[in-house]
Design a protein around this motif. Structure first.
Motif, mmCIF file in Angstrom:
data_model
loop_
_atom_site.group_PDB
_atom_site.id
_atom_site.type_symbol
_atom_site.label_atom_id
_atom_site.label_comp_id
_atom_site.label_asym_id
_atom_site.label_seq_id
_atom_site.Cartn_x
_atom_site.Cartn_y
_atom_site.Cartn_z
ATOM 1 N N ASP A 145 2.825 -3.392 3.558
ATOM 2 C CA ASP A 145 1.943 -3.177 4.686
ATOM 3 C C ASP A 145 2.010 -4.349 5.658
ATOM 4 O OD1 ASP A 145 0.386 -1.106 5.453
ATOM 5 O OD2 ASP A 145 -1.501 -2.082 4.849
ATOM 6 N N LYS A 146 1.961 -5.527 5.064
ATOM 7 C CA LYS A 146 1.822 -6.719 5.879
ATOM 8 C C LYS A 146 2.346 -7.910 5.084
ATOM 9 C CE LYS A 146 -2.446 -7.972 7.045
ATOM 10 N NZ LYS A 146 -3.798 -7.908 7.555
ATOM 11 N N LYS A 164 0.860 -1.178 0.000
ATOM 12 C CA LYS A 164 0.000 0.000 0.000
ATOM 13 C C LYS A 164 0.895 1.226 0.000
ATOM 14 C CE LYS A 164 -4.011 1.732 2.482
ATOM 15 N NZ LYS A 164 -4.681 1.729 3.790
ATOM 16 N N ARG A 182 4.664 0.880 0.301
ATOM 17 C CA ARG A 182 5.216 0.169 1.452
ATOM 18 C C ARG A 182 4.650 -1.239 1.481
ATOM 19 N NH1 ARG A 182 4.644 5.402 3.580
ATOM 20 N NH2 ARG A 182 6.592 6.133 4.526
#
Lengths: 303, 382
Positions: free
Chosen positions: A226-227, A221, A224
Motif C-alpha cells: 500500500d505504502k 493490504k 499489495r
C-alpha cells in the motif's frame, strides 16, 4: 554497499488455486528493493500476504509470476541444491513457532544448518557456542528446547539463523508467541543485528510498537504494498532514545540502556541517509550468490 | 551433510522413540532369530549327516584294484611307486580271500581282508571290545559276522577260529586268533596271515593328504593302468538334500522376517507423519532433500542392522540352549552328545547383511516421501 539492493522483487504475484474457478490472489504484482543493512518491516493485517511474500523471498515457494532477485541472482534460476544452500547460508529464518528440533539440544539446534552444509563438528560447536554467548544463553547449551521458555527458544532460533553468517535475517512474527518482556528482548536482538552487524533484517509483525525502530515500513493490504514509509525517526531521532523507549516498558532495566548506548549512532545515521538517497536510483546488480561461500555479511556481535 | 552427522541424527531420532524403536527392532530380532535358529538346525544336521555317513577321512582314500591288462598287477613294487606320487600320505595293501570257517559241524564262508595294522586307522575302524591286532595270526571280527556265526562276543575274544582258504598253492588250513570285535561288517586279519609270497595284492588303499588332491592322484594312478574307486557322490547328494531342507526352514523364518519388514515400514511411515513439521523446519533452514531422505533411510537401516545382530545372537543362543538340553537328555539315556546347530560364519554375516538390506529397502518409500515434502506445507503441518 548501500547502492546495491540485496533483494529486489519484480512484479511478484502469487495465486493459490483452491479448485476449479476458485483462485485466491495472495499477492498482486509487488515491486520493491531492499538494501544492505536495512531493517525492513512488512506490516499489515492478517491475510494481507506478508507471510506469502516472505516465504517467496526465502525460497520456500516459487512465485506464480514475477522474480525475486537476491544479490543479482534470480531465485527461480537456482537449482534445488542451490536453493537449499541459499536457505542455509544466505538467509536466516526466524519463525513465530520458534521451530527448533525438539530431539536436539540447544547447541545441536544452532549448529544444524552448518551440519547440513557439511561443516566439521568441532567448528560447528565452536561457532554455536559463540552465538549462544551473543544471545546470552550459554548456560543452556545442553538443554533441550522443551526446557526453555518461549523467549529463550526464540533467542536460540535467532542464534541458529546466524550460524552460517547469512546476508539477510527474515523474521516472521518472531514475537507472536511471546510475552512482552521476551518479545522486547527478541526485538532488541534483531535491532542490534541490524545496527551493529549491519545485517539486512526483514521483520513481519503485527505489533505497531516496533515500527518506530525500523528503517522502512512496507504497509501491506490485500496482497499489495500500500505504502512504503521511510522512518524519519530512526534517522533523525537519537537512537539511544528510541531503543531506550523500547526498554521503557520496564524503566529500570539497565541492560536496555547499556544496549542502546553501544550503538554507533553516527555511523548508522550515515548509512540510513545513504539508503534513502539511493532509493530512487536504478539498482546496480551486485555480488552473485555463487561466489559468496565465505559469507559477506558483517561480523557477528562480539561481546 | 556428512555421513557421521546423518548417523548421529538418525540415532538421535531412534533414541527419541525408545519404545517404538525397541518394538520394531524386536520384530526384526524375532524374524532374523527364527531364520538363524531354523537354518542353523539345518546346517547342524547337515554337518552331522556328513560326519556320520561320509567321514571326511574316507573322502581322502582311493581304492586301487588291478587293471584289465595282464601286467597291471598290484605288486609290492607298484605299492612303492604309489607312495612316491605327490600328495600321497599312506599306502596300505589288502589281500582279499574267501575263508571257510569250521564251527563245530557247521561251515560258513566269509570274506577275510588281510590288512596291515595301520590300515585300521586309515579306515577308521572302531574296536568296540578287545584290541586291534598286531601279531601274525591275529584278527578282528565284526559284530555282524559274529551274529552270523551265532557266537557271542564274550565266547570268542582271545580264542582261535579254525578256517581254510584257497591260494595259488592249494588249500591252506590255519587258525585265527580273535583279539577284538568291531562295529560294521566283515573280518580283518593280519596281512601276513593271508599273504602268500609272490601273490599280487587284491587292492591297495591310497590315502592322500588333502581332499583336493584326490582327483590328481586318482588320475596319476589310472594313467599307470590301474582301476580306481573313490567315495564321492554321497556328500554331494547329502548337501543337495540339505540345501532343500535349509531353504524350506529358511522360508519359515522368512515369513517372520517379512512381517518384521512391514513393521519397519509402518514405523517409518508413522515417523514421517509425526515429523512432517520437523522436516519442514529442516528444509527451511537449508537441509536438502537428499540429506533428509538419507536420515530416514539410515534410521530404517539402523533398525535392520541392530535387529540383524541381535537376531543372530538370539537364534544362536536359542540353538545352543536347546542343543545343551537335548545333549543332556541324550547322555542321561546313554546316547551320544551331538552338535545339532551350526552357524557358518558366512551365513551369519549374510543374515545380518540381509536384514540390513531389506530394512533399507523398507525405508526407501518413507524417505522419498519425506524428501518430496513441500517445505511450506510441512511447516504448517502440526
Amino acid at each position: 554497499m548501500a547502492k546495491i539492493p540485496v533483494i529486489k522483487a519484480i512484479n511478484l504475484s502469487k495465486t493459490f488455486k483452491l479448485g476449479k474457478d476458485n483462485e485466491i490472489v495472495a499477492l498482486h504484482s509487488v515491486n520493491f528493493e531492499i538494501y544492505s543493512g536495512e531493517l525492513i518491516c512488512f506490516f499489515g493485517p492478517s491475510g494481507c500476504g506478508k507471510s506469502t511474500l516472505l516465504s517467496m523471498l526465502a525460497g520456500l515457494q516459487p512465485p506464480t509470476s514475477g522474480e525475486v532477485i537476491v544479490r543479482g541472482k534470480n531465485l527461480a534460476e537456482l537449482k534445488k541444491k542451490q536453493i537449499s544452500e541459499y536457505r542455509r547460508s544466505k538467509i536466516g529464518m526466524v519463525f513465530q513457532q520458534f521451530n527448533l528440533i525438539l530431539s536436539m539440544n540447544v547447541l545441536e539446534n544452532i549448529a544444524l544448518p552448518m551440519a547440513f552444509g557439511g561443516m566439521k563438528r568441532k567448528r560447528r560447536i565452536q561457532r554455536a557456542e559463540h552465538l549462544l554467548e551473543v544471545v546470552e544463553l550459554s548456560e543452556k547449551k545442553k538443554s533441550i528446547p522443551a526446557d526453555l521458555s518461549g523467549g529463550q527458544q526464540q533467542r536460540v532460533a535467532i542464534a541458529r539463523s546466524l550460524i552460517n553468517n547469512p546476508w539477510i535475517i527474515m523474521a516472521d512474527e518472531p514475537t507472536g508467541n511471546l510475552d512482552s518482556k521476551s518479545a522486547d528482548d527478541v526485538i532488541k536482538l534483531l535491532i542490534s543485528l541490524s545496527r551493529k552487524s549491519k545485517r539486512t533484517v526483514i521483520l513481519i509483525t503485527h505489533n505497531p510498537e516496533y515500527l518506530q525502530y525500523t528503517d522502512r515500513i512496507f504497509r501491506m493490504k490485500d496482497g499489495r504494498i500500500d505504502k512504503i514509509e521511510v522512518n524519519a525517526k530512526t534517522a533523525k531521532v537519537d537512537l539511544v532514545d528510541s531503543v531506550a523507549k523500547l526498554g521503557s516498558i520496564k524503566e529500570d532495566d539497565k541492560e536496555t540502556y547499556s544496549f542502546g548506548a553501544e550503538l554507533g549512532e553516527a555511523d548508522i545515521n550515515d548509512t540510513l541517509k545513504d539508503i534513502r538517497l539511493t532509493q530512487g536510483e536504478d539498482a546496480q546488480v551486485g555480488g552473485e550468490i555463487s561466489n559468496l561461500e565465505e559469507g559477506e555479511a558483517g561480523e557477528d556481535l562480539k561481546e | 551433510m556428512k555421513i557421521i552427522d546423518i548417523l548421529r541424527i538418525a540415532a538421535g531420532n531412534l533414541k527419541r522413540n525408545r519404545l517404538r524403536t525397541t518394538l520394531t527392532v524386536s520384530g526384526v530380532v524375532v524374524g532374523v532369530g527364527a531364520i538363524v535358529f531354523l537354518v542353523s538346525l539345518g546346517f547342524g544336521l547337515q554337518k552331522l549327516a556328513l560326519d556320520k555317513i561320509v567321514r571326511l577321512d574316507a573322502l581322502k582314500v582311493i581304492t586301487v584294484t588291478p587293471g584289465s591288462k595282464s601286467d597291471s598287477l598290484l605288486t609290492p613294487d607298484v605299492a612303492e611307486s604309489f607312495r612316491k606320487i605327490g600328495g600321497v600320505e599312506a599306502v596300505s595293501p589288502i589281500m582279499r580271500t574267501l575263508g571257510t570257517f569250521h564251527l563245530g559241524n557247521n561251515e560258513s564262508d566269509q570274506v577275510i581282508y588281510g590288512v596291515k595294522p595301520e590300515y585300521l586307522g586309515l579306515e577308521n575302524v572302531k574296536i568296540s571290545a578287545g584290541n586291534a591286532f598286531s601279531g601274525k595270526n591275529e584278527a578282528i571280527v565284526s559284530k555282524d559276522t559274529l551274529a552270523n556265526f551265532g557266537i557271542t562276543q564274550d565266547n570268542i575274544l582271545n580264542k582261535e577260529l579254525p578256517f581254510s582258504y584257497e591260494s595259488s598253492k592249494g588249500t591252506v588250513k590255519s587258525n585265527l586268533k580273535v583279539v577284538g570285535v568291531f562295529d560294521d561288517k566283515g573280518i580283518y586279519a593280519s596281512f601276513d596271515l593271508i599273504k602268500n609270497e609272490g601273490d599280487p595284492y587284491s587292492a591297495i588303499r591310497v590315502k592322500v593328504r588333502d581332499k583336493t588332491q584326490v582327483a590328481q592322484v586318482k588320475k596319476t594312478i589310472e594313467s599307470m593302468g590301474f582301476n580306481t574307486a573313490v567315495i564321492q557322490d554321497q556328500s554331494a547328494a547329502v548337501n543337495q538334500v540339505f540345501a532343500i531342507i535349509n531353504i524350506v526352514l529358511g522360508g519359515f523364518g522368512m515369513i517372520a522376517f517379512f512381517v518384521a519388514a512391514i513393521g519397519i515400514f509402518n514405523t517409518m511411515t508413522i515417523s514421517l507423519l509425526e515429523r512432517t513439521h520437523e522436516i519442514g523446519v529442516m528444509k527451511a533452514i537449508g537441509g536438502n532433500s537428499k540429506d533428509i531422505a538419507m536420515i530416514f533411510i539410515t534410521e530404517s537401516a539402523l533398525i535392520g542392522f541392530l535387529g540383524g545382530v541381535f537376531g543372530l545372537f538370539t537364534g544362536w543362543f536359542l540353538g545352543l540352549t536347546l542343543n545343551l538340553l537335548i545333549n543332556f537328555m541324550a547322555t542321561q539315556s546313554g546316547g551320544e552328545a551331538v552338535g545339532l546347530f551350526d552357524i557358518p560364519v558366512i551365513f551369519g554375516a549374510l543374515t545380518v547383511f540381509f536384514s540390513f538390506f531389506i530394512s533399507t529397502i523398507a525405508g526407501i518409500w518413507p524417505a522419498r516421501r519425506a524428501a518430496k515434502l513441500n517445505p511450506l506445507e510441512a511447516l504448517r503441518y502440526e
